[in-house]
Scaffold this motif. Structure first.
Motif, short mmCIF file in Angstrom:
data_model
loop_
_atom_site.label_atom_id
_atom_site.label_comp_id
_atom_site.label_asym_id
_atom_site.label_seq_id
_atom_site.Cartn_x
_atom_site.Cartn_y
_atom_site.Cartn_z
N VAL A 17 42.49 58.97 15.01
CA VAL A 17 43.84 58.44 15.22
C VAL A 17 44.71 58.71 13.99
CG1 VAL A 17 45.18 56.31 15.48
CG2 VAL A 17 43.15 56.69 16.89
N LEU A 18 44.16 58.46 12.81
CA LEU A 18 44.93 58.60 11.58
C LEU A 18 45.21 60.06 11.22
CD1 LEU A 18 43.12 55.88 9.43
CD2 LEU A 18 45.32 55.67 10.62
N ALA A 19 44.47 60.98 11.83
CA ALA A 19 44.60 62.39 11.48
C ALA A 19 45.68 63.12 12.27
CB ALA A 19 43.26 63.10 11.68
N GLN A 20 46.42 62.44 13.10
CA GLN A 20 47.38 63.14 13.96
C GLN A 20 48.48 63.85 13.17
OE1 GLN A 20 46.61 63.64 17.26
NE2 GLN A 20 44.80 62.72 16.33
N ASP A 21 48.77 63.39 11.96
CA ASP A 21 49.80 64.04 11.15
C ASP A 21 49.22 64.96 10.08
OD1 ASP A 21 51.88 62.74 12.51
OD2 ASP A 21 51.68 60.96 11.24
N GLY A 22 47.91 65.12 10.08
CA GLY A 22 47.29 65.99 9.09
C GLY A 22 45.91 65.48 8.73
N PRO A 23 45.12 66.28 8.00
CA PRO A 23 43.75 65.89 7.65
C PRO A 23 43.70 64.59 6.85
CG PRO A 23 44.10 68.22 7.22
CD PRO A 23 45.45 67.64 7.52
N VAL A 24 42.68 63.79 7.11
CA VAL A 24 42.50 62.54 6.38
C VAL A 24 41.03 62.37 6.03
CG1 VAL A 24 44.44 61.36 7.50
CG2 VAL A 24 42.14 61.13 8.45
N ARG A 25 40.80 61.57 5.03
CA ARG A 25 39.44 61.13 4.67
C ARG A 25 39.51 59.63 4.48
NH1 ARG A 25 35.91 60.06 0.32
NH2 ARG A 25 33.84 61.04 0.55
N ARG A 58 31.86 57.06 5.67
CA ARG A 58 32.97 57.96 5.37
C ARG A 58 33.25 58.86 6.57
NH1 ARG A 58 29.50 58.24 1.04
NH2 ARG A 58 28.68 60.25 1.75
N ALA A 59 34.52 59.19 6.78
CA ALA A 59 34.89 60.11 7.85
C ALA A 59 35.99 61.03 7.37
CB ALA A 59 35.36 59.34 9.09
N GLU A 60 35.87 62.30 7.72
CA GLU A 60 36.91 63.29 7.45
C GLU A 60 37.36 63.85 8.80
OE1 GLU A 60 35.68 66.16 4.38
OE2 GLU A 60 34.00 64.79 4.02
N ALA A 61 38.67 63.85 9.04
CA ALA A 61 39.19 64.26 10.34
C ALA A 61 40.35 65.23 10.17
CB ALA A 61 39.65 63.05 11.14
N SER A 62 40.43 66.21 11.08
CA SER A 62 41.53 67.18 11.09
C SER A 62 42.05 67.31 12.51
CB SER A 62 41.05 68.56 10.61
OG SER A 62 40.58 68.49 9.28
N PRO A 63 43.37 67.32 12.69
CA PRO A 63 43.92 67.44 14.05
C PRO A 63 43.68 68.83 14.63
CG PRO A 63 45.68 67.58 12.41
CD PRO A 63 44.42 67.25 11.66
N VAL A 64 43.45 68.88 15.94
CA VAL A 64 43.25 70.17 16.61
C VAL A 64 44.25 70.36 17.75
CG1 VAL A 64 40.81 70.30 16.01
CG2 VAL A 64 41.48 69.20 18.15
N GLY A 65 45.20 69.41 17.89
CA GLY A 65 46.21 69.52 18.94
C GLY A 65 45.87 68.69 20.16
N GLY A 66 46.91 68.36 20.91
CA GLY A 66 46.70 67.62 22.14
C GLY A 66 46.21 66.20 21.93
N GLY A 67 46.47 65.63 20.74
CA GLY A 67 46.02 64.28 20.46
C GLY A 67 44.57 64.18 20.05
N ALA A 68 43.88 65.32 19.90
CA ALA A 68 42.46 65.31 19.53
C ALA A 68 42.31 65.64 18.05
CB ALA A 68 41.68 66.32 20.36
N ALA A 69 41.18 65.24 17.49
CA ALA A 69 40.85 65.55 16.10
C ALA A 69 39.36 65.83 16.00
CB ALA A 69 41.23 64.40 15.18
N ARG A 70 39.00 66.72 15.09
CA ARG A 70 37.58 66.98 14.83
C ARG A 70 37.17 66.15 13.62
NH1 ARG A 70 33.60 69.90 16.42
NH2 ARG A 70 34.91 71.05 17.88
N VAL A 71 36.02 65.49 13.73
CA VAL A 71 35.60 64.54 12.71
C VAL A 71 34.20 64.85 12.20
CG1 VAL A 71 35.27 62.10 12.18
CG2 VAL A 71 36.99 62.77 13.86
#
Length: 264
Positions: A214-222, A238-251
């Motif tokens: 959720v927090l990664a929608q505007d860019g990568p987060v940790r 710990r989690a690292e997430a990056s947006p991939v479009g369409g409201g999804a993120a890879r974590v």
């Protein structure tokens, strides 16, 4: 194993890891009870891909983040110095990578998605929480409700477990992940999932993945999430997430895991 360990005795979420030799599912569901833990993970090492299955006393789960981390740490211990630090794993209908580094165990948690749910008033009533922001349904394998609250409201929460289980079942939710800001990209959280036989979970890595997505929608987060304080089993994920479009993120999820100890 103490998954999501804080490098001190009595921290992390105790998790049973079993070398799967073809037990019946009813026997698998007894392991958490007999081991005195909330979750057990069963690792089938008969092929090149290690297949994981997860059980609570209530039955099988499609996925378990902290169970996966515990299993990865045990796989390293089972290698007995062979030097492997990465594995191909399978769970919840997908294959993914997982391994160990000096910072602990990690794995590719896959894609998370989220949505604004309807009809969750009974869930919030049973939870006894007053949201401090948008309430979302999110997850990787199964949705849970993400509920932000003010920092001072997290500790006193005392949900009605029976009512919460019924409300979550009716809404098709795994449970409720309630979180509060504790600093820059740091959060305290509690996870309530009585529907799967876990009134409160000391560590719930897949919920941390959902929040990171959720927090990664505007860019990568940790992010770093602390849990388990009220259960006297403090954990950290710990989690690292990056947006991939369409409201999804890879974590990618990671955490330390305590030293293994035999149950028998």
């Amino acid at each position: 194993m103490d998954a999501c360990w804080r490098r001190a005795p009595g921290t992390g979420s105790p998790t049973a890891v079993v070398d799967d030799t073809g037990m019946a599912d009813r026997e698998r569901a007894r392991v958490p009870v007999e081991a005195g833990v909330s979750h057990a993970v069963f690792a089938d090492r008969s092929g090149p891909v290690v297949r994981l299955r997860f059980f609570t006393a209530a039955g099988e789960l499609p996925a378990c983040g902290h169970g996966t981390l515990a299993a990865i740490a045990v796989l390293e211990a089972w290698e007995d110095g062979a030097g492997a630090d990465e594995w191909r794993l399978a769970a919840a209908g997908r294959e993914f990578a997982g391994g160990t580094t000096a910072e602990g165990a990690w794995f590719d948690a896959g894609l998370t998605r989220h949505r604004v749910p309807g009809g969750v008033a009974p869930v919030l009533d049973a939870l006894g929480a007053v949201p401090a922001g948008p309430v979302l349904a999110a997850g990787t394998a199964r949705e849970r409700l993400l509920v932000p609250v003010a920092p001072g409201a997290l500790g006193p929460l005392a949900p009605d477990a029976g009512a919460l289980a019924a409300a979550c079942d009716a809404a098709g939710l795994l449970g409720c992940f309630v979180y509060a800001a504790a600093g820059e990209r740091r959060f305290d959280a509690r996870m309530f999932a009585p529907s799967i036989g876990v009134p409160e979970d000391a560590a719930n890595a897949n919920s941390v993945a959902a929040l990171a997505g959720v927090l990664a929608q505007d860019g990568p987060v940790r992010i770093v999430v602390s849990m388990g304080e009220g259960l006297k089993a403090p954990s950290r994920i710990r989690a690292e997430a990056s947006p991939v479009g369409g409201g999804a993120a890879r974590v990618r999820l990671s955490a330390r895991v305590g030293p293994p100890r035999d149950l028998l």
